[in-house]
Write an enzyme that holds these catalytic residues in place. Structure first.
Site, mmCIF file in Angstrom:
data_model
loop_
_atom_site.group_PDB
_atom_site.id
_atom_site.type_symbol
_atom_site.label_atom_id
_atom_site.label_comp_id
_atom_site.label_asym_id
_atom_site.label_seq_id
_atom_site.Cartn_x
_atom_site.Cartn_y
_atom_site.Cartn_z
ATOM 1 N N SER A 183 3.628 -4.735 -8.510
ATOM 2 C CA SER A 183 3.955 -5.602 -7.417
ATOM 3 C C SER A 183 2.495 -6.169 -6.919
ATOM 4 O O SER A 183 1.902 -5.166 -6.431
ATOM 5 C CB SER A 183 4.984 -4.978 -6.500
ATOM 6 O OG SER A 183 5.067 -5.879 -5.429
ATOM 7 N N SER B 215 -1.384 -4.108 -3.432
ATOM 8 C CA SER B 215 -0.392 -4.241 -4.629
ATOM 9 C C SER B 215 -0.026 -2.846 -4.889
ATOM 10 O O SER B 215 -0.435 -1.713 -4.300
ATOM 11 C CB SER B 215 -1.521 -4.696 -6.051
ATOM 12 O OG SER B 215 -0.612 -4.483 -7.234
ATOM 13 N N LYS B 216 0.815 -2.421 -5.833
ATOM 14 C CA LYS B 216 1.245 -1.087 -6.066
ATOM 15 C C LYS B 216 2.143 -1.252 -7.607
ATOM 16 O O LYS B 216 2.551 -2.304 -8.095
ATOM 17 C CB LYS B 216 2.299 -0.651 -5.022
ATOM 18 C CG LYS B 216 2.501 0.794 -4.924
ATOM 19 C CD LYS B 216 1.232 1.450 -4.348
ATOM 20 C CE LYS B 216 1.381 3.105 -4.475
ATOM 21 N NZ LYS B 216 0.176 3.644 -3.551
ATOM 22 N N GLY B 217 2.064 0.032 -7.965
ATOM 23 C CA GLY B 217 2.760 -0.108 -9.525
ATOM 24 C C GLY B 217 3.842 1.097 -9.512
ATOM 25 O O GLY B 217 3.687 2.348 -8.869
ATOM 26 N N ASP C 197 -1.289 7.748 -7.918
ATOM 27 C CA ASP C 197 -0.626 7.927 -6.641
ATOM 28 C C ASP C 197 0.537 9.075 -7.287
ATOM 29 O O ASP C 197 0.064 9.817 -8.177
ATOM 30 C CB ASP C 197 0.476 6.444 -6.553
ATOM 31 C CG ASP C 197 1.206 6.794 -5.099
ATOM 32 O OD1 ASP C 197 0.708 6.834 -3.804
ATOM 33 O OD2 ASP C 197 2.367 6.775 -5.174
#
Ligand code: NAD
Length: 476
Positions: free
Chosen positions: A61, A106-108, A149
């Protein structure tokens, strides 16, 4: 009466954003532009494992591209879903702005329990997920740079970097496509410890401010303070270790998935960590009282509570019973918007996630710069610095001998002073400076405005103002 509904993680982040934005004077439309998530890509891919095709669902995202590349970790957990990834991406935007890391947010995430797969299988899954993102430029040194993460670490980052290099054989900056890599694969000294180290620096800065301590009803230094930590993973372990071994704090409670350990005299963090690695959990650890209902230990009396596991753990169910006067959000989103209100009403001081756990992205920024510079920090100046220090020491010793005074530099001082800064010292110095500067920028708003009563709102105000300035500079 209708039971009060707990907002979800995404909603909680939005509510906290809205609270801050209501105190700002943004041009019409800009508020909405900053709040919304720009894009979320969902991918479903198959990997042939254990004799059949297994299908996995992953997300990347992008919340805001006011600066590029965008930055944010990749999480491996069964609980991963679009809302969670979007909430985490939004937090990354504000976090980067607050600590002045020049990235968008952002992040996944990948819906997977990494403990169910062996190393080779995980490598195949990770490489395939990376392939899907790389071919759409959702991993790229100039556009989108992931990091570890929950559930991922150096190993996964090395696989991703290698996958990118295989698919971009002529990209001289390929190593900068992901951060949190092992040192031998283009990583940087101090990245593994960085988020926990940042939590320590955050608390040290808080404790330098008498007025702030007073707001939490605390006095003195970190020495002897009772701390309860939830989650002894990468972030929780390093934070607890440094706070206990370097600042003299007592880790009285450690909460893990299978229960908690409690010891009013302080737990040996290193020993608990080794026990978890060897036994898969805290159960059976000999030097502490085992509590099966782990989460209940967060309600015990202590000076500082550090939730460092996951989101939503302090919520409408338990907020009233939390006794800690100071809560440090080492995890992302551990306090729901509802709990935040209750805790503030009770007078607790909350050091918010977008600041408290920003050590990770800060050192990731240093790693990215190192990768683009293609040189280890300190390599050019370390010995030169030592040579200049040696000149002064020699001169002092000569003066002392010539004047007959007979002064001698203590060996400890000489050793420390002569040593030039290597990469780890420089990284820690940069991180410390970042955390102190960011704390002071939040603090100035917290103390300087009558309509701002907490550090979270102050942090959002600083961050949103910076993001808005970027958009304005772009002519939006
Ligand atoms: P990790 O996987 O290394 O550790 C998480 C730990 O929490 C594990 O020990 C796990 O067993 C424990 N845990 C999980 N669920 C729990 C529960 N319900 N109760 C008690 N313990 C539980 O993950 P991490 O990298 O340390 O990340 C932890 C948090 O910090 C996440 O919210 C993450 O988004 C945030 N964070 C991590 C980084 C980083 O650099 N790794 C940076 C910023 C923020």
């Amino acid at each position: 009466m209708q039971p009060i509904k707990e907002p979800g993680f995404r909603q909680s982040v939005d509510l906290m954003f809205n609270r801050a934005v209501a105190l700002m004077d943004l041009p019409p439309g800009l508020e909405e532009k900053i709040r919304v998530c720009n894009a979320t890509y969902t991918v479903r891919f198959g990997v042939r494992l254990r004799g059949q095709i297994q299908t996995f669902t992953g997300y990347r995202s992008v919340h805001s591209e006011h600066m590029e590349p965008v930055k944010g970790g990749i999480r491996y957990a069964l609980s991963v879903n679009q809302n969670e990834v979007e909430a985490l991406a939004a937090l990354m935007t504000y976090k980067c702005a607050l600590v002045e890391a020049p990235f968008g947010g952002s992040k996944g995430g990948l819906c997977i329990d990494p403990r169910e797969w062996d190393d080779h299988e995980l490598e195949q899954i990770t490489r395939r997920f990376a392939y899907e993102l790389i071919k759409r430029d959702m991993i790229n040194p100039a556009q989108n740079v992931p990091a570890p993460d929950m559930g991922t670490g150096e190993r996964e980052m090395a696989w991703i970097a290698d996958q990118y290099a295989r698919m971009n054989t002529t990209d001289i900056n390929s190593r900068a496509c992901v951060t949190g890599k092992p040192l031998n694969a283009g990583g940087i000294a101090g990245r593994v410890e960085a988020t926990g180290r940042g939590v320590q620096y955050a608390l040290q800065e808080f404790f330098r401010e008498p007025e702030d301590k007073k707001k939490a009803g605390l006095t003195g230094t970190l020495d002897g303070k009772r701390i309860i930590v939830q989650g002894l993973g990468n972030v929780g372990y390093h934070a607890a270790l440094f706070l206990s071994t370097e600042d003299g704090a007592r880790i009285t409670g450690i909460i893990e998935r299978d229960g908690a350990l409690f010891n009013p005299d302080g737990l040996d963090v290193q020993a608990v960590h080794e026990w978890i690695v060897g036994h898969g959990g805290v159960t059976g650890f000999p030097d502490g009282q085992y509590v099966a209902d782990g989460a209940s230990v967060m309600e015990e009396e202590c000076d500082i509570l550090i939730p460092a596991a996951m989101e939503g753990v302090l919520n409408l169910d338990n907020a009233e019973r939390i006794q800690a006067p100071l809560i440090v959000e080492a995890a992302n989103g551990p306090i729901t918007a509802g709990a935040d209100e209750i805790l503030r009403r009770k007078g607790a001081v909350i050091i918010p996630d977008l600041f408290a756990n920003a050590g990770g992205v800060t050192v990731s920024y240093f790693e990215w710069v190192k990768n683009l510079g293609h040189i280890r920090f300190g390599r050019m100046q370390r010995r030169q610095e030592e040579a200049r220090h040696q000149l002064i020491v020699d001169e002092l010793e000569r003066l002392s001998a010539d004047s007959g005074v007979g002064w001698q530099l203590s060996p400890g001082f000489k050793q420390k002073y002569l040593r030039g800064a290597g990469e780890l010292e420089l990284v820690r110095s940069g991180l410390d400076d970042t955390m102190r500067t960011a704390y002071q920028s939040m603090r100035a708003v917290w103390h300087g405005r009558d309509d701002v009563g907490d550090l979270r709102t102050a942090a959002y105000l600083v961050a949103i103002d910076r993001v808005a300035s970027s958009y304005r500079a772009k002519g939006l």
